[in-house]
Design an enzyme around this catalytic site. Structure first.
Site, short mmCIF file in Angstrom:
data_model
loop_
_atom_site.label_atom_id
_atom_site.label_comp_id
_atom_site.label_asym_id
_atom_site.label_seq_id
_atom_site.Cartn_x
_atom_site.Cartn_y
_atom_site.Cartn_z
N THR A 115 78.91 37.61 42.81
CA THR A 115 79.47 38.49 43.85
C THR A 115 80.98 38.64 43.72
O THR A 115 81.66 37.71 43.25
CB THR A 115 79.13 37.90 45.23
OG1 THR A 115 79.85 38.61 46.24
CG2 THR A 115 79.52 36.44 45.34
N ASP A 116 81.49 39.76 44.22
CA ASP A 116 82.95 39.95 44.25
C ASP A 116 83.61 38.98 45.23
O ASP A 116 84.84 38.83 45.24
CB ASP A 116 83.31 41.40 44.60
CG ASP A 116 82.75 41.89 45.93
OD1 ASP A 116 82.14 41.10 46.66
OD2 ASP A 116 82.95 43.09 46.23
N GLU A 117 82.81 38.34 46.09
CA GLU A 117 83.40 37.45 47.10
C GLU A 117 83.99 36.18 46.50
O GLU A 117 84.73 35.47 47.18
CB GLU A 117 82.36 37.11 48.17
CG GLU A 117 81.90 38.34 48.91
CD GLU A 117 81.30 38.05 50.27
OE1 GLU A 117 81.48 36.93 50.78
OE2 GLU A 117 80.65 38.95 50.81
N TYR A 151 79.52 30.71 51.84
CA TYR A 151 78.70 31.49 50.92
C TYR A 151 79.45 31.77 49.62
O TYR A 151 78.95 31.50 48.52
CB TYR A 151 78.28 32.83 51.57
CG TYR A 151 77.85 33.86 50.55
CD1 TYR A 151 76.69 33.67 49.82
CD2 TYR A 151 78.62 34.99 50.29
CE1 TYR A 151 76.30 34.59 48.85
CE2 TYR A 151 78.24 35.92 49.33
CZ TYR A 151 77.08 35.71 48.60
OH TYR A 151 76.72 36.61 47.63
N LYS A 157 78.74 30.48 45.68
CA LYS A 157 78.55 31.35 44.51
C LYS A 157 79.59 31.02 43.42
O LYS A 157 79.28 31.05 42.23
CB LYS A 157 78.63 32.83 44.91
CG LYS A 157 77.53 33.31 45.82
CD LYS A 157 76.13 33.16 45.27
CE LYS A 157 75.77 34.21 44.25
NZ LYS A 157 74.31 34.10 43.85
O1 DAU Z 1 80.61 41.84 48.50
C1 DAU Z 1 79.35 41.41 48.03
C2 DAU Z 1 78.65 40.71 49.16
O2 DAU Z 1 78.33 41.73 50.12
C3 DAU Z 1 77.40 39.95 48.75
O3 DAU Z 1 77.76 38.92 47.87
C4 DAU Z 1 76.73 39.37 49.99
O4 DAU Z 1 75.55 38.70 49.64
C5 DAU Z 1 76.44 40.49 50.96
O5 DAU Z 1 75.89 39.95 52.14
C6 DAU Z 1 77.70 41.25 51.29
O6 DAU Z 1 78.61 40.44 52.06
P1 DAU Z 1 79.42 41.01 53.29
O7 DAU Z 1 79.82 39.90 54.18
O8 DAU Z 1 80.49 41.96 52.85
O9 DAU Z 1 78.24 41.90 53.96
P2 DAU Z 1 77.79 42.14 55.46
O10 DAU Z 1 76.74 43.19 55.42
O11 DAU Z 1 77.47 40.88 56.17
O12 DAU Z 1 79.11 42.75 56.13
C7 DAU Z 1 79.76 43.89 55.62
C8 DAU Z 1 81.01 44.10 56.45
O13 DAU Z 1 80.61 44.46 57.78
C9 DAU Z 1 81.85 42.84 56.59
O14 DAU Z 1 83.23 43.18 56.56
C10 DAU Z 1 81.48 42.31 57.96
C11 DAU Z 1 81.14 43.56 58.75
N1 DAU Z 1 80.10 43.35 59.80
C12 DAU Z 1 78.92 42.80 59.41
C13 DAU Z 1 77.93 42.55 60.34
C14 DAU Z 1 76.61 41.92 59.93
C15 DAU Z 1 80.34 43.71 61.11
O15 DAU Z 1 81.43 44.24 61.45
N2 DAU Z 1 79.37 43.46 62.04
C16 DAU Z 1 78.17 42.88 61.72
O16 DAU Z 1 77.34 42.68 62.62
#
Ligand code: DAU
Length: 340
Positions: free
Chosen positions: A121-123, A146, A150
Site C-alpha cells: 500500500t501507499d500508506e 495498519y 504492511k
Molecule cells: O491508500 C491505500 C489504502 O486505502 C489501503 O492500503 C487500505 O487498505 C484501504 O483501506 C485504504 O485506506 P484509507 O484509510 O485511505 O481508506 P478508507 O476508505 O478507510 O478512508 C478513505 C478516506 O476517507 C480517509 O481519508 C478517511 C476518510 N473517511 C473514511 C471513513 C471510513 C471518512 O472521512 N469517514 C469514514 O467514515
C-alpha cells in the site's frame, strides 16, 4: 499455470481470482473467511473446473506448504486492511499482515522457483506533503498500526530476499474502489448511507487527499506485473497510482450528486487519530511498462455508486461478520446516536 491466491474472497483478491480464472490459470483460493470475506465475490467462478477454494489461514505453515505444491505463483491479498479497525485492534494486524507474510515466506524458501507477488500500500510512506509523489525507493514512515504492519511485512520480504535469496514483487497501490468493496470503506459506506438518507460521517475537515484507482485498473496492472514477474532473488517494487487525487469532501459531494441526495447528509465528525493528510504515488515505472488506468474517477465512481444502488443491499446481506456492531462502536459517539 497454477496460482495460489490468498485472501481471494476479499475485495481486490476476488477481482484478481476471477481475472486469473478467465486468463486460464488454475487457481487455489486460500481464505480465512474473516468479516471482510464474502463468498458472493467469487460466486461467478465457484463451479469452474480450474478453481478450488480452501478455507484456512496463511499463518498455518503446514497448509500453506501443502497448497504451494505445484504452484507457479503466489499472490498475497490476505490481510487486515482497514485503518480504523487497526486503531481498535492493532494485534490482529500484526498477526495477519506480518506473521501471515512470514508464514508464506517460510514456505516459499522451500520452493525457490515460485513467483511471489505481494500486495502492499501507499500508506507505508505515511502522509506525503504536496506536491511530492513517492517513488518506489522512498523511505517508509507509516502512521497507523495498519500501515506499520504492511511496512513490517515488506521489511520481512526484503530480509528474506537478502538472507535466503528469495525473489518477490511488491505492488503498492493507492486507494482502490469499485464493486465488492466492504461497506466499512469510505466510498461504499458513504454510498450506502446516502442511499438510506442517513448521515455520512466525514472525518475532521474532510480536506484529506486520496489518490483513487478503479479496481479493474488495478487488476490490469497486476496481470501485467504477473506476466513479467520472476523468482530471481531480490525485491522489485511497483507503484500503481491513478494520479487522480481528490479531497474526501469532494468525493462525498460527488456521491450525493450521483444519487441526487442533499449535501447536508455529509456530517463532519471527530477525526481519525493520526489521520494522514495526503497520499501520492509516482507510478512512472509501471507506466513505462505500458500500463495506464482506463477509467477516470468520475466514470468509475458512477459505475460503483450504481452497483451499490442496484446490488449493495443484497450483497451486504451475504457478507461475513456483524457490521452493525462495528458501526455502532466506530460511529455511535461520533454521530451522537446509538444506531447500528
Ligand atoms: O491508500 C491505500 C489504502 O486505502 C489501503 O492500503 C487500505 O487498505 C484501504 O483501506 C485504504 O485506506 P484509507 O484509510 O485511505 O481508506 P478508507 O476508505 O478507510 O478512508 C478513505 C478516506 O476517507 C480517509 O481519508 C478517511 C476518510 N473517511 C473514511 C471513513 C471510513 C471518512 O472521512 N469517514 C469514514 O467514515
Amino acid at each position: 499455470m497454477r496460482a495460489l491466491v490468498t485472501g481471494g474472497c476479499g475485495f481486490i483478491g476476488s477481482h484478481m481470482v476471477r481475472a486469473l480464472v478467465r486468463d486460464g490459470w488454475e487457481v487455489v483460493n486460500l481464505d480465512r473467511m474473516t468479516y471482510a470475506a464474502n463468498p458472493a465475490n467469487v460466486a461467478a467462478v465457484a463451479d469452474h473446473p480450474n478453481y478450488r477454494f480452501v478455507q484456512g489461514d496463511i499463518c498455518d505453515g503446514g497448509l500453506v506448504r501443502e497448497l504451494l505444491e505445484g504452484a507457479d505463483a503466489v499472490l498475497n491479498f490476505a490481510a487486515e486492511t482497514h485503518v480504523d479497525r487497526s486503531l481498535l485492534e492493532p494485534g490482529a494486524f500484526v498477526r495477519a499482515d506480518v506473521e501471515g507474510v512470514v508464514s508464506l515466506l517460510e514456505a516459499l524458501r522451500e520452493r525457490p522457483g515460485t513467483v511471489f507477488v505481494h500486495m502492499s500500500t501507499d500508506e507505508v510512506f505515511g502522509s506525503v506533503p504536496a506536491p511530492l509523489e513517492m517513488r518506489e525507493d522512498a523511505p517508509f514512515a507509516p502512521s497507523s498500526p495498519y500501515a506499520a504492519s504492511k511496512a513490517a511485512a515488506e521489511l520481512m520480504i526484503r530480509a528474506y530476499a537478502e538472507t535466503y535469496g528469495l525473489g518477490a514483487t511488491v505492488v503498492r497501490s493507492c486507494n482502490v474502489y469499485g464493486p465488492n468493496q466492504h461497506m466499512e470503506k469510505f466510498i461504499p459506506l458513504f454510498t450506502l448511507r446516502a442511499l438510506a438518507g442517513e448521515p455520512m460521517p466525514l472525518y475532521g475537515d474532510g480536506l484529506q487527499e486520496r489518490e483513487w484507482l478503479y479496481v479493474e485498473d488495478l487488476v490490469e496492472a497486476l496481470r501485467l506485473v504477473l506476466r513479467g514477474a520472476s523468482a530471481e532473488p531480490g525485491v522489485r517494487a511497483v507503484h500503481v497510482g491513478s494520479g487522480e487525487r481528490l479531497r474526501n469532501r469532494e468525493v462525498a459531494e460527488l456521491i450525493c450528486e450521483l444519487l441526487e441526495r442533499p449535501r447536508e447528509l455529509i456530517r463532519p465528525v471527530a477525526d481519525r487519530p493520526g489521520h494522514d493528510r495526503r497520499y501520492a504515488l509516482d507510478s512512472s515505472r509501471l507506466r513505462a511498462m505500458g500500463w495506464a488506468p482506463r477509467r477516470r474517477f468520475a466514470e468509475g465512481l458512477a459505475l460503483t455508486v450504481a452497483w451499490y444502488r442496484d446490488h449493495g443491499e443484497a450483497w451486504a446481506r451475504t457478507a461475513n461478520g456483524d457490521f452493525s456492531a462495528y458501526f455502532a462502536r466506530q460511529y455511535g459517539e461520533r454521530l451522537g446516536t446509538r444506531e447500528g
